[in-house]
Design a protein around this motif. Structure first.
Motif, mmCIF file in Angstrom:
data_model
loop_
_atom_site.group_PDB
_atom_site.id
_atom_site.type_symbol
_atom_site.label_atom_id
_atom_site.label_comp_id
_atom_site.label_asym_id
_atom_site.label_seq_id
_atom_site.Cartn_x
_atom_site.Cartn_y
_atom_site.Cartn_z
ATOM 1 N N ILE A 1 -8.248 -0.818 0.085
ATOM 2 C CA ILE A 1 -7.297 -0.487 -0.993
ATOM 3 C C ILE A 1 -7.988 -0.666 -2.348
ATOM 4 O O ILE A 1 -7.880 0.176 -3.238
ATOM 5 C CB ILE A 1 -6.031 -1.368 -0.912
ATOM 6 C CG1 ILE A 1 -5.239 -1.067 0.361
ATOM 7 C CG2 ILE A 1 -5.129 -1.140 -2.126
ATOM 8 C CD1 ILE A 1 -4.060 -2.000 0.613
ATOM 9 N N LEU B 1 1.728 6.744 6.993
ATOM 10 C CA LEU B 1 0.411 6.106 7.173
ATOM 11 C C LEU B 1 -0.502 7.002 7.999
ATOM 12 O O LEU B 1 -1.684 7.192 7.667
ATOM 13 C CB LEU B 1 0.580 4.756 7.877
ATOM 14 C CG LEU B 1 1.047 3.567 7.045
ATOM 15 C CD1 LEU B 1 1.214 2.343 7.920
ATOM 16 C CD2 LEU B 1 0.089 3.268 5.906
ATOM 17 N N TYR C 1 -2.782 -12.949 4.834
ATOM 18 C CA TYR C 1 -3.910 -12.573 3.981
ATOM 19 C C TYR C 1 -4.355 -13.767 3.126
ATOM 20 O O TYR C 1 -5.543 -14.041 3.002
ATOM 21 C CB TYR C 1 -3.509 -11.395 3.090
ATOM 22 C CG TYR C 1 -4.560 -11.009 2.079
ATOM 23 C CD1 TYR C 1 -5.701 -10.325 2.481
ATOM 24 C CD2 TYR C 1 -4.415 -11.341 0.744
ATOM 25 C CE1 TYR C 1 -6.678 -9.983 1.561
ATOM 26 C CE2 TYR C 1 -5.385 -11.007 -0.191
ATOM 27 C CZ TYR C 1 -6.511 -10.327 0.226
ATOM 28 O OH TYR C 1 -7.471 -10.000 -0.676
ATOM 29 N N GLY C 2 -3.367 -14.501 2.571
ATOM 30 C CA GLY C 2 -3.654 -15.589 1.628
ATOM 31 C C GLY C 2 -4.500 -16.705 2.219
ATOM 32 O O GLY C 2 -5.506 -17.124 1.623
ATOM 33 N N SER D 1 -4.414 0.324 8.360
ATOM 34 C CA SER D 1 -3.028 -0.160 8.305
ATOM 35 C C SER D 1 -2.285 0.209 9.593
ATOM 36 O O SER D 1 -1.466 -0.565 10.089
ATOM 37 C CB SER D 1 -2.289 0.444 7.113
ATOM 38 O OG SER D 1 -2.844 -0.018 5.922
ATOM 39 N N PHE E 1 -7.455 -4.796 2.545
ATOM 40 C CA PHE E 1 -7.423 -5.017 1.101
ATOM 41 C C PHE E 1 -8.703 -4.492 0.448
ATOM 42 O O PHE E 1 -8.662 -3.931 -0.647
ATOM 43 C CB PHE E 1 -7.219 -6.498 0.769
ATOM 44 C CG PHE E 1 -7.019 -6.704 -0.701
ATOM 45 C CD1 PHE E 1 -5.834 -6.357 -1.318
ATOM 46 C CD2 PHE E 1 -8.050 -7.201 -1.492
ATOM 47 C CE1 PHE E 1 -5.655 -6.503 -2.677
ATOM 48 C CE2 PHE E 1 -7.887 -7.350 -2.854
ATOM 49 C CZ PHE E 1 -6.679 -7.000 -3.451
ATOM 50 N N GLU F 1 0.461 -11.132 -1.372
ATOM 51 C CA GLU F 1 -0.191 -9.842 -1.093
ATOM 52 C C GLU F 1 0.446 -8.689 -1.850
ATOM 53 O O GLU F 1 -0.245 -7.840 -2.411
ATOM 54 C CB GLU F 1 -0.147 -9.499 0.411
ATOM 55 C CG GLU F 1 -0.881 -10.443 1.312
ATOM 56 C CD GLU F 1 0.042 -11.471 1.922
ATOM 57 O OE1 GLU F 1 0.871 -12.024 1.169
ATOM 58 O OE2 GLU F 1 -0.050 -11.722 3.129
ATOM 59 N N PHE G 1 0.844 -1.206 0.000
ATOM 60 C CA PHE G 1 0.000 0.000 0.000
ATOM 61 C C PHE G 1 0.880 1.256 0.000
ATOM 62 O O PHE G 1 0.631 2.207 -0.761
ATOM 63 C CB PHE G 1 -0.930 -0.036 1.225
ATOM 64 C CG PHE G 1 -1.707 1.227 1.434
ATOM 65 C CD1 PHE G 1 -2.625 1.665 0.489
ATOM 66 C CD2 PHE G 1 -1.535 1.985 2.584
ATOM 67 C CE1 PHE G 1 -3.348 2.839 0.682
ATOM 68 C CE2 PHE G 1 -2.263 3.152 2.790
ATOM 69 C CZ PHE G 1 -3.160 3.579 1.837
ATOM 70 N N LEU H 1 -0.252 -8.675 -5.516
ATOM 71 C CA LEU H 1 -1.679 -8.424 -5.709
ATOM 72 C C LEU H 1 -1.978 -6.922 -5.766
ATOM 73 O O LEU H 1 -2.836 -6.476 -6.515
ATOM 74 C CB LEU H 1 -2.457 -9.065 -4.544
ATOM 75 C CG LEU H 1 -3.958 -9.185 -4.679
ATOM 76 C CD1 LEU H 1 -4.325 -10.118 -5.814
ATOM 77 C CD2 LEU H 1 -4.564 -9.693 -3.376
ATOM 78 N N VAL H 2 -1.234 -6.137 -4.981
ATOM 79 C CA VAL H 2 -1.483 -4.691 -4.921
ATOM 80 C C VAL H 2 -0.628 -3.924 -5.931
ATOM 81 O O VAL H 2 -1.125 -3.042 -6.621
ATOM 82 C CB VAL H 2 -1.218 -4.160 -3.481
ATOM 83 C CG1 VAL H 2 -1.434 -2.650 -3.409
ATOM 84 C CG2 VAL H 2 -2.117 -4.869 -2.480
#
Lengths: 289, 260
Positions: free
Chosen positions: B222, B25, B200-201, B234, B219, A231, A120, A234-235
């Motif tokens: 995002i 962030l 995450y997976g 985050s 996610f 991850e 991100f 993916l982003v």
């Protein structure tokens, strides 16, 4: 009597411990590999029609599988190389600065980022409308986002490499700092200097080889980790080529069930590759490690 | 390069580099109307944080993530500690350790894809326990590897001494081994906790959209391009690891005669 009772339970404990280990660590992996192999050869799954090698032929001849593996390997190699070089540079050049004051604690901060958060951040920094593009615009280098060479979702995977670098460089720095202390590299360099070596020679011939040799196992393990990461690509990864995990996920999740066996072909090839690297690590590692 | 004239500015630059991701962030979470090519947003407010805490979903996501990570961390640490003891003293130590490495280094997504069918048959897919078990298998492999180098002849002699003095297996474990390993146990718990916390997976594949942890929520933000919400959540994902690293440095690294 007490000792023999303890021994009885100790032996039973060992058997139970090993049985637990086989059930929860070994059996799932054996299942995964067996099921993936069976699926990839048409022996399992909804559309299975008996033994066939057509899914393997399809996966290899379509070019997607080799492209995906080459792309993943490139990304992993580049990320490990850049992180390793950064860590080496920081440890050899600025070791004392890293070991004193607030920085000795702050170096741990980037390690608190997850892959998703790192991706991100990279997307917010390196995209066409990201922070670096805005800075470039402020200094007059670009006029609009289209003129900025976006490093996110690019075909060479620089966004993925940058995100992995953000996570791995601090980790390798901390690790190499510890190796520098435990291997007494400072004393070794001093010895080399007293024997007539120049400062540069003591770095090149003593410090760097010891640091690289002692961290090689972790570098290789990190390579395997990046090879299978999900991850981050993916982003900030491209849609073509896809990294291994994304290609597997896509083939597995498609509505076209005929594509599913290819997901298991990729899984089998990937697992075989991981096992090969692990075997290499185990053969290389000294007996006491 | 290590003289004091260059050391201070350099330390400052490095400190800024380390702080920058977390600071960014926080900054992004409060930034509103940040149009290109402005270097700073036109407005700052904490509406993203308000939205997060008022929506009601976040509390659930946070608790679910914490619950999953705590269950995985504690289960894997305890199981890894006990199993690694059996493995380390076993004559097949190296092949068994090799097997422990596999679940830990394999891609969670590929592992999830291959094991999903088994989890569906066992009615573990699309649920909390399935996610905990799948993440637990990975963390258990890690914990076994982690403690692989912990056991040695000195610890074995200490354990034997407990038996010689009339102690039971339980006594040896609770009164000798656990106290000697408390630092290593804490470090392993932190790492196993993070394996689950950052995952995450596995949640995506085994959870099947029904287990919504914090990573899944991030996610989604995002994907929706809800940047302040993604940045704020985050921050929440980053905070517990920071706390664990601090506790690690403050308490574990200062323990006397600790084997890590």
């Amino acid at each position: 009597m007490k000792i023999s009772v303890s021994r009885f339970w100790k032996n039973r404990g060992t058997t139970l411990g090993l049985a637990f280990f086989l059930l929860f660590a070994v059996a799932p992996i054996v299942w995964c590999l067996g099921y993936a192999l069976a699926y990839s050869f048409g022996l399992a799954g909804l559309l299975s029609a008996g033994w066939t090698t057509k899914y393997w032929t399809q996966a290899i001849t379509s070019g997607e599988l080799p492209r995906s593996f080459l792309f993943s390997a490139w990304v992993a190699l580049a990320a490990i190389f850049l992180s390793g070089v950064t860590a080496l540079g920081l440890v050899l050049g600025f070791r004392r600065s890293l070991q004193r004051g607030a920085i000795s604690s702050l170096i741990y901060l980037p390690m608190a980022l997850s892959g998703l958060v790192a991706a991100f951040l990279v997307s917010r920094w390196l995209s066409g409308a990201g922070l670096f593009s805005r800075l470039a615009c402020a200094f007059g280098f670009v006029r609009d986002p289209q003129h900025f060479p976006s490093l996110v979702n690019d075909s060479l995977g620089w966004g993925i490499i940058a995100a992995h670098w953000l996570l791995a460089a601090p980790f390798f720095t901390v690790m190499m700092l510890q190796i520098y202390e435990t291997e007494k590299i400072g004393s070794l360099r001093q010895l080399a200097t007293s024997l007539g070596a120049s400062r540069w020679q003591s770095l090149r011939r003593v410090a760097v080889p010891v640091l690289l040799q002692r961290s090689s196992t972790n570098l290789l393990l990190y390579f395997i980790f990046v090879l299978g990461s999900f991850e981050i690509p993916l982003v900030v990864g491209p849609q073509n080529p896809l990294v291994i995990s994304m290609l597997t996920r896509r083939k597995f999740g498609l509505f076209d069930l005929a594509q599913k066996p290819e997901a298991f072909v990729i899984s089998v090839v990937y697992t075989a590759l991981v096992l090969f690297f692990l075997l290499f690590i185990f053969r290389k590692a000294p007996a006491h490690e | 390069m290590n003289n004091s004239a260059t050391r201070k500015p350099l330390a400052f630059v490095l400190a800024v580099c380390c702080l920058f991701p977390v600071a960014f962030l926080l900054f992004q979470s409060a930034a509103r109307r940040w149009v290109y090519p402005n270097l700073l947003p036109q407005e700052f407010n904490f509406s993203a944080w308000r939205t997060l805490f008022q929506s009601g979903h976040l509390g659930g996501n946070l608790l679910l993530s914490l619950g999953t990570a705590t269950a995985v961390g504690s289960g894997a640490t305890l199981a890894g500690f006990l199993t690694s003891k059996c493995i380390s003293y076993h004559r097949w130590r190296k092949p068994l350790l090799f097997c422990a490495y596999i679940p830990f280094v394999i891609s969670p997504v590929i592992f999830g894809v291959c094991i999903l069918f088994l989890f569906i048959k066992l009615r573990l897919a699309d649920g909390f326990f399935g996610v905990v078990l799948a993440q637990g298998i990975i963390a258990y492999g890690f914990a076994t590897v982690f403690f692989g180098r912990f056991w040695n002849a000195q610890l074995r002699a200490t354990e034997e001494l407990v038996y010689t003095l009339g102690g039971s297996v339980w006594d040896a474990l609770v009164r000798a081994l656990f106290p000697m390993a408390r630092g290593a146990l804490f470090v392993c718990f932190c790492q196993a906790f993070l394996i689950s916390w950052f995952d995450y997976g596995i949640v995506l594949i085994i959870g099947g959209g029904k287990v919504e942890t914090l990573t899944i929520r991030i996610f989604t933000f995002i994907n929706e391009a809800s940047l302040p919400l993604a940045a704020a959540s985050s921050c929440l994902l980053v905070f517990p690891p920071m706390l664990l690293f601090w506790a690690n440095k403050k308490f574990v690294l200062t323990l006397p005669n600790e084997r890590l």
